[in-house]
Design a protein around this motif. Structure first.
Motif, PDB file in Angstrom:
ATOM      1  N   ILE A  21       0.837  -1.196   0.000  1.00  0.00           N
ATOM      2  CA  ILE A  21       0.000   0.000   0.000  1.00  0.00           C
ATOM      3  C   ILE A  21       0.871   1.244   0.000  1.00  0.00           C
ATOM      4  CG2 ILE A  21      -1.734   1.300   1.295  1.00  0.00           C
ATOM      5  CD1 ILE A  21      -2.780  -1.335   2.385  1.00  0.00           C
ATOM      6  N   LEU A  22       0.520   2.190  -0.871  1.00  0.00           N
ATOM      7  CA  LEU A  22       1.171   3.493  -0.933  1.00  0.00           C
ATOM      8  C   LEU A  22       0.188   4.541  -0.456  1.00  0.00           C
ATOM      9  CD1 LEU A  22       3.518   5.366  -1.844  1.00  0.00           C
ATOM     10  CD2 LEU A  22       2.462   5.399  -4.129  1.00  0.00           C
ATOM     11  N   HIS A  40      -0.508  -5.204   6.583  1.00  0.00           N
ATOM     12  CA  HIS A  40      -0.071  -4.803   5.246  1.00  0.00           C
ATOM     13  C   HIS A  40       1.273  -4.078   5.279  1.00  0.00           C
ATOM     14  CE1 HIS A  40      -4.013  -6.054   4.024  1.00  0.00           C
ATOM     15  NE2 HIS A  40      -4.610  -5.117   4.750  1.00  0.00           N
ATOM     16  N   GLN A  41       1.961  -4.100   4.133  1.00  0.00           N
ATOM     17  CA  GLN A  41       3.199  -3.350   3.957  1.00  0.00           C
ATOM     18  C   GLN A  41       2.834  -1.965   3.441  1.00  0.00           C
ATOM     19  OE1 GLN A  41       6.340  -4.306   4.608  1.00  0.00           O
ATOM     20  NE2 GLN A  41       5.890  -6.413   5.204  1.00  0.00           N
ATOM     21  N   VAL A  42       3.166  -0.934   4.188  1.00  0.00           N
ATOM     22  CA  VAL A  42       2.699   0.415   3.858  1.00  0.00           C
ATOM     23  C   VAL A  42       3.883   1.353   3.659  1.00  0.00           C
ATOM     24  CG1 VAL A  42       1.219   2.326   4.554  1.00  0.00           C
ATOM     25  CG2 VAL A  42       0.652  -0.004   5.275  1.00  0.00           C
ATOM     26  N   THR A  43       3.837   2.101   2.555  1.00  0.00           N
ATOM     27  CA  THR A  43       4.795   3.168   2.301  1.00  0.00           C
ATOM     28  C   THR A  43       4.046   4.491   2.343  1.00  0.00           C
ATOM     29  OG1 THR A  43       6.173   1.760   0.893  1.00  0.00           O
ATOM     30  CG2 THR A  43       6.455   4.141   0.674  1.00  0.00           C
ATOM     31  N   GLY A  44       4.477   5.391   3.206  1.00  0.00           N
ATOM     32  CA  GLY A  44       3.838   6.691   3.325  1.00  0.00           C
ATOM     33  C   GLY A  44       4.704   7.782   2.742  1.00  0.00           C
ATOM     34  N   VAL A  45       4.100   8.666   1.951  1.00  0.00           N
ATOM     35  CA  VAL A  45       4.808   9.797   1.345  1.00  0.00           C
ATOM     36  C   VAL A  45       4.193  11.086   1.872  1.00  0.00           C
ATOM     37  CG1 VAL A  45       5.378  11.001  -0.799  1.00  0.00           C
ATOM     38  CG2 VAL A  45       5.359   8.501  -0.748  1.00  0.00           C
ATOM     39  N   PHE A  89       2.532  -1.284  -6.385  1.00  0.00           N
ATOM     40  CA  PHE A  89       1.602  -1.320  -5.258  1.00  0.00           C
ATOM     41  C   PHE A  89       0.264  -1.918  -5.663  1.00  0.00           C
ATOM     42  CE2 PHE A  89       4.597   2.110  -4.485  1.00  0.00           C
ATOM     43  CZ  PHE A  89       5.014   1.824  -3.193  1.00  0.00           C
ATOM     44  N   ASP A  90      -0.362  -2.597  -4.695  1.00  0.00           N
ATOM     45  CA  ASP A  90      -1.709  -3.132  -4.886  1.00  0.00           C
ATOM     46  C   ASP A  90      -2.771  -2.068  -4.622  1.00  0.00           C
ATOM     47  OD1 ASP A  90      -0.773  -5.931  -5.199  1.00  0.00           O
ATOM     48  OD2 ASP A  90      -0.205  -5.694  -3.092  1.00  0.00           O
ATOM     49  N   VAL A  91      -2.452  -1.137  -3.731  1.00  0.00           N
ATOM     50  CA  VAL A  91      -3.399  -0.094  -3.333  1.00  0.00           C
ATOM     51  C   VAL A  91      -2.654   1.223  -3.217  1.00  0.00           C
ATOM     52  CG1 VAL A  91      -5.051   0.668  -1.564  1.00  0.00           C
ATOM     53  CG2 VAL A  91      -4.741  -1.790  -2.006  1.00  0.00           C
ATOM     54  N   MET A 114       1.495   3.662 -10.555  1.00  0.00           N
ATOM     55  CA  MET A 114       2.074   2.920  -9.431  1.00  0.00           C
ATOM     56  C   MET A 114       1.313   1.629  -9.137  1.00  0.00           C
ATOM     57  SD  MET A 114       4.721   4.622  -8.478  1.00  0.00           S
ATOM     58  CE  MET A 114       4.923   5.012 -10.235  1.00  0.00           C
ATOM     59  N   LEU A 115       0.097   1.510  -9.663  1.00  0.00           N
ATOM     60  CA  LEU A 115      -0.756   0.375  -9.359  1.00  0.00           C
ATOM     61  C   LEU A 115      -0.431  -0.843 -10.210  1.00  0.00           C
ATOM     62  CD1 LEU A 115      -4.259   2.054  -9.024  1.00  0.00           C
ATOM     63  CD2 LEU A 115      -3.032   0.855  -7.207  1.00  0.00           C
TER      64      LEU A 115
END
Length: 235
Positions: A21-22, A40-45, A89-91, A114-115
């Motif tokens: 997830i982004l 979930h694996q989350v990347t935050g920007v 990313f999936d989401v 990105m999806l």
């Protein structure tokens, strides 16, 4: 809104699947941490240093397993192509961001890239078709009249920002290859509540949430919500 997002994730992915997830414009990381706690694996920007610091502080309070599932990137959401490969990313979440972007089309196109195929793009935007509701319900008739012919408004932080119309975003999502799959209204009944209003007792609060959830899915109520939650799916 979190319930609506969870509903979409549950409908699209097997139970227990760890999603990539982004979260673009993650703010202080509330949604990112919630999703990391769910596995979930989350990347935050986030580009605001103060928000990034708050997110790092909140993350530091989490158990090691959750901290290991979160990556924080200080940067502009319009530059995702610099940091990530297409289809990574999936989401992709973009909640409460578009109102600060003068021309959101380029940002949205970048997020769609990105999806992975079949991935979910989740947007939370100010409803440009309902800008007159808040001043109208407050009895500010002059402001209500002026809200019909513009997408500009002043938010609760005192900033001049912009709203988006459902039809325009539907067309944009189709054009970037992530056509609209579902949409909801958010803050149908509670938009005029002040920030200092105390949270109701648990039973009343549950009923309030149920009413908001029902209205956010039901015509014509969802069309006059303060915010719109749109979910597009990458073809």
């Amino acid at each position: 809104m979190s319930r609506q997002l969870d509903e979409q994730l549950a409908a699209r992915y097997p139970v227990g699947q760890r999603l990539r997830i982004l979260d673009v414009g993650m703010g202080q990381g509330t949604q990112a941490l919630r999703l990391a706690r769910a596995g979930h694996q989350v990347t935050g920007v986030e580009q605001d240093p103060g928000m990034v610091a708050a997110a790092r502080a909140a993350l530091a309070e989490e158990p090691e397993g959750i901290r290991g599932r979160v990556r924080l990137v200080e940067g502009d959401g319009r530059e995702t192509g610099v940091h990530f490969l297409p289809g990574s990313f999936d989401v992709v979440l973009c909640h409460g961001v578009l109102m600060y972007v003068e021309d959101p089309d380029a940002l949205l196109a970048g997020l769609a890239r990105m999806l992975a195929p079949g991935g979910l793009l989740s947007l939370l935007v100010r409803n440009g078709d309902a800008l007159a509701m808040r001043p109208g319900l407050a009895g500010d008739w002059q402001a209500a009249l002026g809200s019909f012919d513009t997408l500009s408004y002043r938010n609760r932080l005192g900033l001049d920002v912009r709203a988006d119309r459902l039809d325009a975003l539907t067309a944009t999502l189709a054009g970037i290859g992530a056509p609209l799959h579902a949409w909801y209204g958010v803050r149908v009944f509670t938009d005029t509540a002040g920030d200092d209003v105390p949270v109701p007792p648990p039973g009343e609060f549950h009923t309030l949430l149920a009413a908001e959830e029902r209205a956010g899915r039901t015509e014509p109520f969802r069309r006059v919500a303060a915010l719109l939650h749109l979910c597009g799916v990458r073809g």
